[in-house]
Design a protein around this motif. Structure first.
Motif: not given
Length: 305
Positions: A228-242
């Motif tokens: 989840a932290v790694a995904a947060g580097h690339w997007t701020t949209r919650i569904p995309t981050r998931m």
């Protein structure tokens, strides 16, 4: 002559790359590795979805506490010869209920309630283990998991856990978003923040219990947080981050199993380490991309007279 040489050179490189790829995939010809990969992927999906909210809401301490809070139930179930996951689940649920009770009845803060129960459950688990002379052989699997021992029945349970997690996340999405912004906003909108908070704690409990077989109680938070932290580097949209968190988690499971096979390391620890490594790599790549963009923007910006 030179063209023939270049063709042969490219062919050798292609064959070399193909051989490397085949060698990396060789372990997955075995059925127990396939089950480990599939089970790990299901865990990664559940942890990716739940872990996104854990990071957004700052609930990492709760995940850590629940992972260790499983220990008394797991220990007692092992001693009595009962299903380990059932014991761990009951213990984690009891801890979740206890946290809520301490908040309401004893008027303690959230962190204080978690800390008290965390130490209590961990101490109780150690006491149970210390009174069992035959427990030492199972301690490693409890602490660090045994992803390669996942059975077909475990896959069914993991698939059900992932489906429940996705359903609850979708059903409470608006409530979770409002809760993350402000409890008062959730109340005004009639989204029942207390119920949303209870559902979120239930999701964390579900993810921790489901991840137990894959990475054990000591490393579960790594798989819950790192993707989840790694995904947060690339997007701020919650569904995309998931979605990205799920993908990072699946890649971590694959890399961990491959590393475990060829380096003869513990599979659960290798998966957790791969998840952390991917998080670090994601941060480095993101920082490099941001640096390149800023340099390019500065170079192409018009110069005023």
């Amino acid at each position: 002559m030179s063209r023939s040489y270049e063709f042969d050179n490219h062919s050798q490189k292609a064959l070399g790359s193909l051989n490397v790829t085949l060698s990396l995939l060789a372990p997955f010809a075995l059925e127990f590795v396939q089950r480990g990969m599939l089970g790990g992927a299901l865990v990664a999906i559940l942890c990716g979805v739940v872990g996104t909210w854990v990071v957004i809401r700052g609930m990492a301490f709760l995940g850590e506490a629940l992972a260790h809070g499983m220990l008394p139930g797991v220990a007692l179930a092992t001693v009595l010869g009962l299903p380990v996951l059932v014991g761990g689940a009951l213990s984690a649920v009891a801890m979740s209920v206890g946290i809520g009770a301490l908040q309401r009845r004893a008027k303690l803060s959230y962190d204080t309630s978690i800390g008290l129960l965390f130490v209590s459950m961990l101490a109780l688990g150690v006491i149970i283990i210390s009174h069992s002379g035959s427990f030492a052989t199972d301690a490693t699997a409890i602490l660090f998991g045994d992803i390669l021992a996942i059975t077909s029945a475990d896959l069914v349970l993991l698939a059900a856990a992932a489906a429940i997690g996705l359903a609850v996340t979708c059903g409470f999405h608006r409530s979770f978003v409002a809760l993350a912004l402000d409890t008062r906003i959730a109340t005004v909108l009639g989204l029942r923040p207390r119920l949303a908070q209870a559902a979120l704690v239930g999701l964390v409990t579900l993810a921790v219990v489901a991840s137990y077989q894959a990475v054990g109680s000591m490393l579960v938070v790594g798989l819950l947080l790192a993707p989840a932290v790694a995904a947060g580097h690339w997007t701020t949209r919650i569904p995309t981050r998931m979605l990205l968190a799920c993908l990072f988690g699946i890649v971590a499971v694959f890399l961990g199993l491959v590393t475990s096979w060829f380096a003869a390391t513990a599979a659960g620890a290798s998966v957790a380490a791969a998840a952390i490594a991917l998080t670090c790599l994601s941060w480095v790549v993101r920082a490099a991309v941001a640096g390149i963009r800023s340099t390019t923007h500065a170079t192409t910006a018009p110069v005023s007279a």
